[in-house]
Enzyme design. Structure first.
Site, mmCIF file in Angstrom:
data_model
loop_
_atom_site.group_PDB
_atom_site.id
_atom_site.type_symbol
_atom_site.label_atom_id
_atom_site.label_comp_id
_atom_site.label_asym_id
_atom_site.label_seq_id
_atom_site.Cartn_x
_atom_site.Cartn_y
_atom_site.Cartn_z
ATOM 1 N N LYS A 207 0.856 -1.189 0.000
ATOM 2 C CA LYS A 207 0.000 0.000 0.000
ATOM 3 C C LYS A 207 0.884 1.227 0.000
ATOM 4 C CE LYS A 207 -3.920 2.154 0.310
ATOM 5 N NZ LYS A 207 -3.510 2.817 -0.961
ATOM 6 N N LYS B 60 5.473 3.319 8.429
ATOM 7 C CA LYS B 60 4.310 4.182 8.582
ATOM 8 C C LYS B 60 3.024 3.348 8.585
ATOM 9 C CE LYS B 60 4.108 7.517 5.543
ATOM 10 N NZ LYS B 60 3.755 8.389 4.379
ATOM 11 N N LYS C 190 5.240 1.752 -3.075
ATOM 12 C CA LYS C 190 5.207 3.124 -3.606
ATOM 13 C C LYS C 190 5.464 3.060 -5.101
ATOM 14 C CE LYS C 190 4.709 7.371 -2.141
ATOM 15 N NZ LYS C 190 4.011 7.876 -0.953
ATOM 16 N N ASP D 75 -0.132 10.801 -4.402
ATOM 17 C CA ASP D 75 1.021 11.440 -3.738
ATOM 18 C C ASP D 75 1.245 12.721 -4.550
ATOM 19 O OD1 ASP D 75 3.237 10.743 -1.586
ATOM 20 O OD2 ASP D 75 4.338 11.600 -3.254
ATOM 21 N N THR E 48 -4.668 13.458 5.336
ATOM 22 C CA THR E 48 -3.249 13.608 5.694
ATOM 23 C C THR E 48 -3.042 14.897 6.502
ATOM 24 O OG1 THR E 48 -2.717 12.458 3.647
ATOM 25 C CG2 THR E 48 -0.893 13.487 4.822
ATOM 26 N N SER F 219 -6.841 5.670 3.751
ATOM 27 C CA SER F 219 -6.887 4.800 2.574
ATOM 28 C C SER F 219 -7.256 3.380 2.983
ATOM 29 C CB SER F 219 -5.523 4.773 1.872
ATOM 30 O OG SER F 219 -5.369 5.885 1.028
HETATM 31 P P1 NDP Z 1 0.596 17.882 -4.096
HETATM 32 O O1 NDP Z 1 1.046 17.507 -5.444
HETATM 33 O O2 NDP Z 1 -0.844 18.069 -3.833
HETATM 34 O O3 NDP Z 1 1.344 19.196 -3.597
HETATM 35 C C1 NDP Z 1 2.727 19.240 -3.524
HETATM 36 C C2 NDP Z 1 3.141 20.602 -3.023
HETATM 37 O O4 NDP Z 1 4.524 20.576 -2.692
HETATM 38 C C3 NDP Z 1 2.970 21.680 -4.066
HETATM 39 O O5 NDP Z 1 2.711 22.899 -3.438
HETATM 40 C C4 NDP Z 1 4.330 21.687 -4.744
HETATM 41 O O6 NDP Z 1 4.642 22.894 -5.399
HETATM 42 C C5 NDP Z 1 5.246 21.458 -3.563
HETATM 43 N N1 NDP Z 1 6.480 20.827 -4.045
HETATM 44 C C6 NDP Z 1 6.577 19.634 -4.690
HETATM 45 N N2 NDP Z 1 7.842 19.391 -5.037
HETATM 46 C C7 NDP Z 1 8.554 20.445 -4.595
HETATM 47 C C8 NDP Z 1 9.918 20.773 -4.637
HETATM 48 N N3 NDP Z 1 10.809 19.980 -5.243
HETATM 49 N N4 NDP Z 1 10.293 21.939 -4.051
HETATM 50 C C9 NDP Z 1 9.392 22.745 -3.457
HETATM 51 N N5 NDP Z 1 8.069 22.481 -3.395
HETATM 52 C C10 NDP Z 1 7.668 21.357 -3.952
HETATM 53 O O7 NDP Z 1 1.188 16.743 -3.128
HETATM 54 P P2 NDP Z 1 0.752 16.355 -1.650
HETATM 55 O O8 NDP Z 1 0.280 17.522 -0.904
HETATM 56 O O9 NDP Z 1 -0.103 15.161 -1.735
HETATM 57 O O10 NDP Z 1 2.147 15.847 -1.047
HETATM 58 C C11 NDP Z 1 3.030 16.699 -0.323
HETATM 59 C C12 NDP Z 1 3.955 15.849 0.521
HETATM 60 O O11 NDP Z 1 3.177 15.069 1.438
HETATM 61 C C13 NDP Z 1 4.811 14.837 -0.242
HETATM 62 O O12 NDP Z 1 6.064 14.695 0.411
HETATM 63 C C14 NDP Z 1 4.022 13.550 -0.108
HETATM 64 O O13 NDP Z 1 4.845 12.412 -0.254
HETATM 65 C C15 NDP Z 1 3.509 13.692 1.315
HETATM 66 N N6 NDP Z 1 2.346 12.886 1.677
HETATM 67 C C16 NDP Z 1 1.200 12.942 0.958
HETATM 68 C C17 NDP Z 1 0.096 12.191 1.344
HETATM 69 C C18 NDP Z 1 -1.205 12.286 0.648
HETATM 70 O O14 NDP Z 1 -2.154 11.657 1.112
HETATM 71 N N7 NDP Z 1 -1.350 13.054 -0.415
HETATM 72 C C19 NDP Z 1 0.177 11.293 2.490
HETATM 73 C C20 NDP Z 1 1.416 11.368 3.223
HETATM 74 C C21 NDP Z 1 2.454 12.127 2.788
HETATM 75 P P3 NDP Z 1 4.657 22.972 -6.997
HETATM 76 O O15 NDP Z 1 3.226 23.061 -7.403
HETATM 77 O O16 NDP Z 1 5.439 24.185 -7.309
HETATM 78 O O17 NDP Z 1 5.324 21.717 -7.504
HETATM 79 O O1 2IT Z 2 2.975 8.924 1.596
HETATM 80 C C1 2IT Z 2 1.833 8.465 1.791
HETATM 81 O O2 2IT Z 2 1.552 7.886 2.842
HETATM 82 C C2 2IT Z 2 0.822 8.641 0.751
HETATM 83 N N1 2IT Z 2 1.102 9.259 -0.266
HETATM 84 C C3 2IT Z 2 -0.550 8.050 0.921
HETATM 85 C C4 2IT Z 2 -0.560 6.601 0.505
HETATM 86 C C5 2IT Z 2 -1.909 5.937 0.468
HETATM 87 O O3 2IT Z 2 -1.913 4.742 0.101
HETATM 88 O O4 2IT Z 2 -2.922 6.540 0.785
#
Ligand code: NDP
Ligand code: 2IT
Length: 450
Positions: A93, A117, A129, A169, A212, A381
């Site tokens: 997952k 996690k 992943k 993600d 999240t 999830s």
């Molecule tokens: P999104 O794509 O919705 O948003 C990502 C955000 O981070 C955007 O604002 C983006 O800006 C910024 N970003 C991405 N890459 C970079 C970079 N190299 N430098 C600076 N800013 C950056 O993703 P999520 O919000 O879903 O994910 C954000 C983080 O949370 C990730 O690390 C992800 O692995 C983690 N995460 C997500 C989960 C989920 O359920 N979605 C669960 C657990 C963890 P820009 O638009 O300019 O690229």
């Molecule tokens: O980093 C993470 O935990 C996620 N992007 C969510 C993964 C999921 O299966 O919901």
């Protein structure tokens, strides 16, 4: 720095020689192995069973070509990945990331962290992943759809509701999950819960979108409460990123009485001393898919600064990095500490560099590591998977209450593990150890199965 345990040093050296140059993966493995120093002393049975030697090697790593046709009729080629890291406690997952920086190292670091996690959630999910170096920025809806269909055409051979269940993600939200789900259904002629983060009309769970960010704040609130007898109330909060995690962290932090004054994207950050107006952010990011700097054209008193790193120089009580790996380095940690930050909790995966983590811990800043603090997304999830299995949907309140309970438990399990293993209050070690012990136990019961 060398490991105290010769055994851990040997495991780490082997990982380095097998995964040369994979910096992010090696960084993630090193951090986890460092936490295991007290484990190898206390649990010779785990060492004897070769559990640590096995857990650092993915069960399966799939890499594939993704060809698709752009709007000009030109063939484009991307690289797709799925790592199926560990299935000891449940089907693989973990999310799918679409970003130009995606490579084997990034996918393996994310998949490795996901093992611990997912175990911490208390739910039966293994670690996986995936993703691609496809860049969704500037692509038309048709291009996104054709890419997602092509990506799923290969991925579908390796996943399944009881085998491996991907989700979103970076760069993957409801739109991409919808296109991938449609393609899976077309290829298999099966309507199953093979992906999570689905739309509500075809099997998605209420509260998954918020999970999240909400979970991050529930965890942080519990950490503040238990360790400092404090809360979000009246606190100034800085949140990096402006995607899914950042938006819903902003919403919950505000609901809990905090004032969020800054958000960012990869180009720069906005500062709004009056507190972020989230309706404006949602309109820009979720509806128009625009850039965060547009906020300043719409909200008086807000300012925009180029360059995303400067966000950590803003004075705050609580910092929640929610963008990407290694976005918060030692220098940024110094800036936050000098400005009196009291708590840092990671919404993104591995956003703080090892140097930054060390500085926070040395300065007595409460530090909630990603594996614990952002587990609410994958936990919800897993709740989506439960609902799909029983072909029912739960109310928002029901899912949200379960999420909150899970985050509170994750905090306490991590804290208690840190205490049991002689590093009380070190939640990095506590989360790694608590997540690991359950997986180790399951691996031992199952013999040498992988
Ligand atoms: P999104 O794509 O919705 O948003 C990502 C955000 O981070 C955007 O604002 C983006 O800006 C910024 N970003 C991405 N890459 C970079 C970079 N190299 N430098 C600076 N800013 C950056 O993703 P999520 O919000 O879903 O994910 C954000 C983080 O949370 C990730 O690390 C992800 O692995 C983690 N995460 C997500 C989960 C989920 O359920 N979605 C669960 C657990 C963890 P820009 O638009 O300019 O690229
Ligand atoms: O980093 C993470 O935990 C996620 N992007 C969510 C993964 C999921 O299966 O919901």
């Amino acid at each position: 720095m060398a490991f105290k345990s010769e055994y851990l040093q040997k495991v780490y050296d082997k990982v380095c020689s097998r995964n040369k140059g994979e910096e992010e993966f090696l960084q993630a493995v090193r951090e986890v192995l460092e936490s295991f120093e007290p484990v190898v002393e206390k649990r010779p049975d785990i060492v004897e069973a070769g559990i640590i030697d096995r857990i650092v090697e993915p069960e399966r790593f799939i890499q594939f070509r993704v060809s698709w046709v752009d709007d000009n009729g030109k063939v484009q080629v991307n690289r797709g990945f799925r790592v199926q890291f560990n299935s000891a406690i449940g089907p693989y997952k973990g999310g799918l990331r679409l970003h130009p920086t995606v490579c084997a190292s990034v996918i393996k670091f994310l998949g490795f962290e996901q093992i611990f996690k997912n175990s911490l959630t208390g739910l039966p999910i293994g670690g996986g992943k995936g993703g691609s170096d496809f860049d969704p920025k500037g692509k038309s809806d048709g291009e996104i759809m054709r890419f997602c269909q092509s990506f799923m055409t290969e991925l579908s051979k390796h996943i399944g509701a009881d085998t491996d269940v991907p989700a979103g993600d970076i760069g993957v939200g409801a739109r991409e999950i919808g296109y991938m789900f449609g393609q899976y259904k077309r290829l298999r002629n099966e309507f199953t819960g093979v992906l999570t983060g689905k739309g509500l009309s075809y099997g998605g769970s209420l509260a998954r979108t918020e999970a999240t960010g909400y979970g991050l704040c529930y965890f942080t609130e519990e950490m503040l409460n238990s360790m400092k007898n404090d809360s979000f109330k009246g606190k100034t909060v800085v949140i990096s990123g402006s995607g899914n995690v950042a938006i819903y962290a902003t919403q919950k932090a505000t609901q809990l009485g905090g004032k969020v004054v800054a958000l960012s994207d990869s180009n720069g950050y906005i500062y709004d001393p009056n507190g972020i107006n989230l309706d404006v952010v949602k309109q820009i990011k979720e509806v128009e898919r625009g850039r965060i700097k547009e906020y300043c054209d719409r909200v008086q008193g807000a300012t925009y600064t180029e360059g995303c790193k400067g966000i950590w120089t803003i004075k705050c009580d609580i910092a929640l990095p929610c963008a990407t790996q290694n976005e918060l380095d030692g220098e940024s940690a110094d800036a936050l500490i000098n400005n009196g930050v009291m708590a840092v909790a990671e919404g993104a995966n591995m956003p703080s560099t090892p140097e930054a983590v060390e500085k926070f811990q040395a300065a007595g800043v409460l530090f909630g590591p990603a594996k614990a603090a952002n587990a609410g997304g994958v936990a919800t999830s897993a709740l989506e998977m439960s609902q799909n299995s029983e072909r029912l949907s739960w109310t928002f309140e029901e899912v949200d209450a379960k999420l909150k309970n899970i985050m509170v438990n994750i905090f306490h399990n991590s804290y208690n593990a840190s205490k049991d293993f002689g590093v009380e209050g070190n939640l990095v070690a506590g989360a790694n150890i608590a997540g690991f012990l359950k997986v180790a136990d399951a691996m031992m019961w199952q013999g040498i199965s992988y």
